[in-house]
Design a protein around this motif. Structure first.
Motif, mmCIF file in Angstrom:
data_model
loop_
_atom_site.group_PDB
_atom_site.id
_atom_site.type_symbol
_atom_site.label_atom_id
_atom_site.label_comp_id
_atom_site.label_asym_id
_atom_site.label_seq_id
_atom_site.Cartn_x
_atom_site.Cartn_y
_atom_site.Cartn_z
ATOM 1 N N ALA A 220 0.846 -1.190 0.000
ATOM 2 C CA ALA A 220 0.000 0.000 0.000
ATOM 3 C C ALA A 220 0.885 1.244 0.000
ATOM 4 O O ALA A 220 0.579 2.243 -0.659
ATOM 5 C CB ALA A 220 -0.913 -0.001 1.217
ATOM 6 N N ALA A 221 1.981 1.191 0.750
ATOM 7 C CA ALA A 221 2.955 2.284 0.779
ATOM 8 C C ALA A 221 4.335 1.679 0.967
ATOM 9 O O ALA A 221 4.536 0.834 1.849
ATOM 10 C CB ALA A 221 2.642 3.268 1.893
ATOM 11 N N PHE A 222 5.290 2.117 0.155
ATOM 12 C CA PHE A 222 6.668 1.644 0.240
ATOM 13 C C PHE A 222 7.575 2.850 0.075
ATOM 14 O O PHE A 222 7.558 3.512 -0.961
ATOM 15 C CB PHE A 222 6.949 0.623 -0.865
ATOM 16 C CG PHE A 222 8.297 -0.050 -0.756
ATOM 17 C CD1 PHE A 222 8.399 -1.357 -0.322
ATOM 18 C CD2 PHE A 222 9.457 0.628 -1.092
ATOM 19 C CE1 PHE A 222 9.642 -1.978 -0.229
ATOM 20 C CE2 PHE A 222 10.700 0.024 -0.985
ATOM 21 C CZ PHE A 222 10.795 -1.288 -0.555
ATOM 22 N N MET A 235 -8.784 7.543 7.259
ATOM 23 C CA MET A 235 -8.077 6.894 6.161
ATOM 24 C C MET A 235 -7.687 5.489 6.596
ATOM 25 O O MET A 235 -7.261 5.267 7.730
ATOM 26 C CB MET A 235 -6.832 7.707 5.778
ATOM 27 C CG MET A 235 -6.050 7.187 4.591
ATOM 28 S SD MET A 235 -4.679 8.337 4.218
ATOM 29 C CE MET A 235 -3.829 7.426 2.951
ATOM 30 N N THR A 236 -7.862 4.512 5.700
ATOM 31 C CA THR A 236 -7.510 3.124 5.965
ATOM 32 C C THR A 236 -6.599 2.624 4.855
ATOM 33 O O THR A 236 -6.811 2.936 3.684
ATOM 34 C CB THR A 236 -8.768 2.236 6.043
ATOM 35 O OG1 THR A 236 -9.558 2.643 7.158
ATOM 36 C CG2 THR A 236 -8.394 0.769 6.210
ATOM 37 N N LEU A 237 -5.573 1.865 5.229
ATOM 38 C CA LEU A 237 -4.683 1.248 4.252
ATOM 39 C C LEU A 237 -4.863 -0.259 4.325
ATOM 40 O O LEU A 237 -4.724 -0.856 5.397
ATOM 41 C CB LEU A 237 -3.221 1.620 4.543
ATOM 42 C CG LEU A 237 -2.849 3.090 4.348
ATOM 43 C CD1 LEU A 237 -1.422 3.346 4.807
ATOM 44 C CD2 LEU A 237 -2.995 3.487 2.893
ATOM 45 N N SER A 238 -5.173 -0.878 3.194
ATOM 46 C CA SER A 238 -5.483 -2.311 3.181
ATOM 47 C C SER A 238 -4.389 -3.124 2.514
ATOM 48 O O SER A 238 -4.660 -3.982 1.679
ATOM 49 C CB SER A 238 -6.816 -2.547 2.474
ATOM 50 O OG SER A 238 -7.864 -1.955 3.177
ATOM 51 N N TYR A 812 -5.228 0.330 -1.204
ATOM 52 C CA TYR A 812 -4.359 -0.558 -1.976
ATOM 53 C C TYR A 812 -5.199 -1.382 -2.957
ATOM 54 O O TYR A 812 -6.312 -1.798 -2.629
ATOM 55 C CB TYR A 812 -3.610 -1.475 -1.011
ATOM 56 C CG TYR A 812 -2.853 -2.606 -1.650
ATOM 57 C CD1 TYR A 812 -1.765 -2.364 -2.483
ATOM 58 C CD2 TYR A 812 -3.221 -3.927 -1.416
ATOM 59 C CE1 TYR A 812 -1.065 -3.405 -3.063
ATOM 60 C CE2 TYR A 812 -2.523 -4.981 -1.985
ATOM 61 C CZ TYR A 812 -1.454 -4.709 -2.810
ATOM 62 O OH TYR A 812 -0.758 -5.743 -3.383
ATOM 63 N N ASP A 813 -4.681 -1.589 -4.155
ATOM 64 C CA ASP A 813 -5.374 -2.410 -5.139
ATOM 65 C C ASP A 813 -5.019 -3.877 -4.874
ATOM 66 O O ASP A 813 -3.923 -4.338 -5.219
ATOM 67 C CB ASP A 813 -4.957 -2.012 -6.553
ATOM 68 C CG ASP A 813 -5.824 -2.670 -7.622
ATOM 69 O OD1 ASP A 813 -6.465 -3.691 -7.303
ATOM 70 O OD2 ASP A 813 -5.863 -2.170 -8.763
#
Length: 843
Positions: A220-222, A235-238, A812-813
């Motif tokens: 989702a984030a790098f 906000m949510t990161l999946s 995230y996709d």
């Protein structure tokens, strides 16, 4: 053992010295005993000399033994250092999105015998030199070579449970690295030994390693550097989250539905806070607060692509299928508008049977072909006949398909009026309408096709780009005049007054309704130019018709940008049915940019794929487009204040093969766009016939559907939102429109320094409009490998002057969890895992 023997010799030596002194004293005091004592003394002296010789010999043995131990230890560490260095070299190859190649030596002796092959490429013998530590000691060398496992074929699978990044897709390669260490003083001796040179090794080591290539877009984030997440709204990161440095987390982040890993040691509150919360205290709280399923801190840093991988000598340039180089003319030059401000190279990499081209060659488009890309395109009967639909998006953020268009609209363009002029505009004179309705079906068809041919030729003859909105004006194409004595007027039109066409606009001429072969009424229409030059070199230049002012650059004082706009829809249509003027001949542009796959009835009806317009390229999983500007010719493009960049518009449908296709065995291809300059992505992207997609750039700017003016270009003045005259009473920017994007991003990100916040993950895309809570719906992956190289505008904060924040419906996709759904040429990080370390004593 050696130290005890030494102590015993020292004690014996001391005792003998005492005895010697006693006998000498007796010789001085007693004459009668002289002879006897002399004999004994001589005998003892001989015994003492023998012991001294034994001591000397033992000392020599100890010295030799110590030297051998030093050589053995030094050789061991030298061989180990050589193993590590060779392992790092192998890992760097993987970091560059390549795999090692070559052949290993036939045997260990091959590294020292000129009559035997010592291998080739990345596996061949290689020697490293090491110092002996002082001027009197011989140096050392270590010779290494590499053996590949599993025939050099990577194992495709998932990272096993318990390892970092468990569950992610990977390709795993195995290698054995051998190192033999020698004293440099023995080199000559080894050379004289011929095929037995390797027997002089003082240390032989073997390291077995695995290199795992893991796609960056599975996060989702790098982030390469510190990652800060402090959204002001929920906000949510999946997906998984990783930083190769420290993590700062808080704000209105609600949940992280994935593993969190950091190579840094700290996870704590906002970086700019003067006195941050104790890392140990914070780490103990965040797992519960953000419901993190797995947290690993202080893991080994991951091997990332080299910083220059986006440069014009890097991997994306090298492997691109289309290369576009921006070559703008100064906006104060007399030739501005007539010069073609770009060059294009095309590389075909996939044959019609889906096998790779063995020796791909770059082919440059001619000036006539490039000239055509600057003008609007009159679409064919086939594309003009596609009906429009009532496209919509799900409002449920819990629906994983909310970012895909429901009932997608695949129509290319919309005619200006309905069949038989039922919705004719004011420019359509009653006399012309009456004349047209009096024609037979055949006359209408002949008249329309005749007018369209004149229309296309005149568009291509125009030296400067036409404004799209001028196509709605009578006389909008300079020199377009119809007369009754024109050549090639169809005989069926003898009674038709051709000159009456002059009362129509170009769009009305394009939309003349006539029956096709099946009897269906056809109305053609224009789509915008595939490529458009936007911007000024200075605010006082009045020749350029379009402008984009970036308020963030130039220390937040703003700067006019020079952008080359690429219209994805128009580019795909031009490649399928475009026309260019070569001398006096009109020629087809079909497949000049990329070769197309056969029409696929598995694809959504009327999509590019279903019509046979999609790229057949399957190399590196799909089409790769590289955008650049020559920094040698445009020196200010090379620094950190570059005024250049690229705009991507009308990309709601991409020219890939889609998720279900017959050409590539149900393995979807998509589109990757890479640039070493700034990219401005405008409007809905990849929402129709969704495909794997990514954009990699020096910096990334996101513009809403509102940021598209009547000329079909992005156009932003200093205090206006894309020339929007309808302004918010409280904000001069105007309001954005809901925008939906399905695309992975890799771009530079600002660094927080002191009290200057970089905006955090929540401001990864640079915004330029007043969103004021308008949804920006996003599915993808955010990757940052450092700060931008060519822009230095810092995050300006909120407050309305630069932008107002959107409703960030970001996630995230999860389709990226399946490796086949990853974008073309997805960058990967390399994680090396040591399996074994073996020391051999067998010579």
């Amino acid at each position: 053992m050696k130290n005890n023997a030494k102590k015993q010799l020292i004690l014996q030596k001391d005792s003998l010295s005492s005895i010697k002194c006693w006998f000498l004293s007796r010789l001085l005091n007693t004459d009668s005993e002289k002879g006897y004592v002399l004999v004994i003394a001589i005998a003892l002296l001989f015994g003492l000399a023998s012991l001294v010789l034994v001591y000397a010999r033992s000392s020599r043995i100890e010295q030799v033994s110590n030297t051998a131990a030093v050589d053995s230890t030094s050789g061991f560490y030298g061989a180990e250092a050589a193993l590590n260095e060779r392992a790092n070299e192998i890992t760097k190859i993987y970091q560059s999105n390549s795999v090692p190649s070559g052949t290993s030596p036939e045997s260990t002796m091959a590294c020292f015998d000129n009559s035997i092959s010592d291998g080739t490429g990345d596996y061949q013998c290689k020697t490293y030199q090491f110092s002996g530590g002082d001027s009197e000691r011989s140096g050392y060398s270590a010779t290494t070579y590499v053996l590949e496992k599993n025939g050099g074929v990577g194992n495709v699978g998932n990272v096993p449970p318990g390892d970092n990044h468990a569950g992610l897709n990977m390709i795993e390669y195995g290698h054995s690295i051998i190192a033999l260490a020698f004293k440099d003083s023995d080199v000559q001796q080894r050379q004289q030994q011929g095929s037995g040179q390797g027997r002089g090794a003082i240390a032989i080591l073997q390291m077995d390693i695995k290199n795992r290539l893991i796609p960056l877009f599975q996060f989702a984030a790098f982030y390469k550097d510190d990652l800060e997440i402090f959204p002001g709204a929920n906000m949510t990161l999946s997906g998984p989250v990783h930083t190769n440095a420290d993590l700062y987390i808080g704000g209105q982040l609600q949940e992280v539905k994935g593993e969190v890993t950091t190579a840094g040691e700290n996870i704590h509150d906002q970086k700019k806070v003067a006195t941050p919360i104790s890392p140990s205290q914070y780490q103990s709280k965040i797992i519960d607060r953000f419901k993190i399923p797995s947290l690993r801190v202080g893991i080994d840093p991951l091997g990332l692509p080299e910083p220059d991988f986006l440069d014009s000598s890097g991997e994306y340039f090298t492997k691109a299928d289309i290369r576009i180089k921006f070559t703008p003319t100064g906006t104060n030059q007399s030739t501005y508008g007539e010069d073609i401000p770009f060059t294009i190279e095309v590389i075909e990499r996939t044959q019609a049977n889906n096998s790779p081209v063995s020796a791909p060659v770059a082919v440059s488009l001619t000036s006539a072909q490039r000239h055509s890309l600057r003008q609007p395109i009159l679409v064919s009967e086939q594309l003009a006949s596609i009906p429009s639909s009532s496209e919509s998006f799900s409002n449920s953020t819990s629906n994983k398909f909310y970012s895909k268009a429901q009932n997608p609209d695949f129509s290319s363009c919309k005619p200006v009026y309905g069949a038989n002029f039922s919705n004719a505009g004011n420019n359509l004179t009653p006399a012309f309408k009456s004349t047209w309705n009096g024609l037979t079906s055949q006359q209408k068809k002949d008249a329309a096709q005749f007018a369209h041919n004149i229309l296309v030729r005149r568009v291509q003859e125009e030296t400067s780009p036409l404004k799209f909105k001028d196509l709605d004006k009578v006389g909008g194409i300079p020199g377009l005049v119809f007369t009754n004595n024109m050549a090639n007027i169809p005989q069926s039109l003898a009674t038709f007054q051709v000159a009456k066409l002059n009362s129509l606009t170009p769009n009305e001429i394009a939309a003349l309704p006539y029956p096709d072969a099946s009897g269906k009424i056809v109305q053609r229409c224009f789509v915008p130019a595939p490529l458009t030059d936007i911007g000024k070199d200075a605010s006082n230049h009045n020749k350029p018709p379009f402008r984009f002012f970036n308020n963030r650059e130039n220390n937040n004082n703003g700067r006019d940008m020079r952008l080359l706009q690429i219209n994805i829809k128009s580019l795909t249509i031009w490649n399928y049915e475009g026309i260019y003027l070569d001398g006096s001949q009109l020629k087809s542009a079909n497949q000049l940019l990329f070769k197309t796959a056969p029409a696929d009835n598995k694809a959504p009806a009327n999509s590019f794929q279903a019509l046979g317009m999609a790229a057949r390229d399957t190399s590196d999983d799909g089409l790769v487009m590289y955008l650049t500007i020559d920094s040698n010719s445009y020196t200010n493009a090379g620094g950190n204040t570059s005024p250049y960049g690229f705009a991507i518009v009308e990309g709601n449908q991409l020219p890939g093969l889609g998720s279900d296709n017959a050409f590539n065995l149900n393995d979807p291809t998509g589109l990757t766009i890479a640039s070493d300059q700034a990219v401005y992505l405008q409007g809905d992207y990849n929402t129709r016939n969704k495909q794997p997609a990514s954009i990699l750039s020096d910096s990334l700017n996101v513009l809403s559907n509102k940021c598209f003016d009547p000329n079909k270009v992005i156009n932003k003045e200093n205090n206006m939102n894309c020339n929007d005259s309808t302004k918010n009473n409280n904000n001069s920017l105007g309001n954005a429109l809901q925008t939906v994007m399905n695309v992975a991003f890799l771009a530079g990100n600002d660094e927080t320094k002191g009290s200057q916040y970089n905006g955090g993950l929540e401001n990864y895309p640079r915004l330029h409009e007043s969103w004021s809570g308008i949804p920006l719906r996003y599915r993808g992956s955010f990757v940052s490998l450092g700060t931008p190289n060519h822009v230095n505008g810092k995050w300006p904060g909120t407050g309305g002057k630069f932008y107002n924040a959107p409703n960030r419906q970001w996630d995230y996709d999860t389709e990226f969890n399946d490796a086949k759904n990853l974008p073309p040429l997805t960058p990967r990080f390399s994680a090396m895992k040591q399996e074994s370390f073996i020391r051999s004593f067998d010579q």
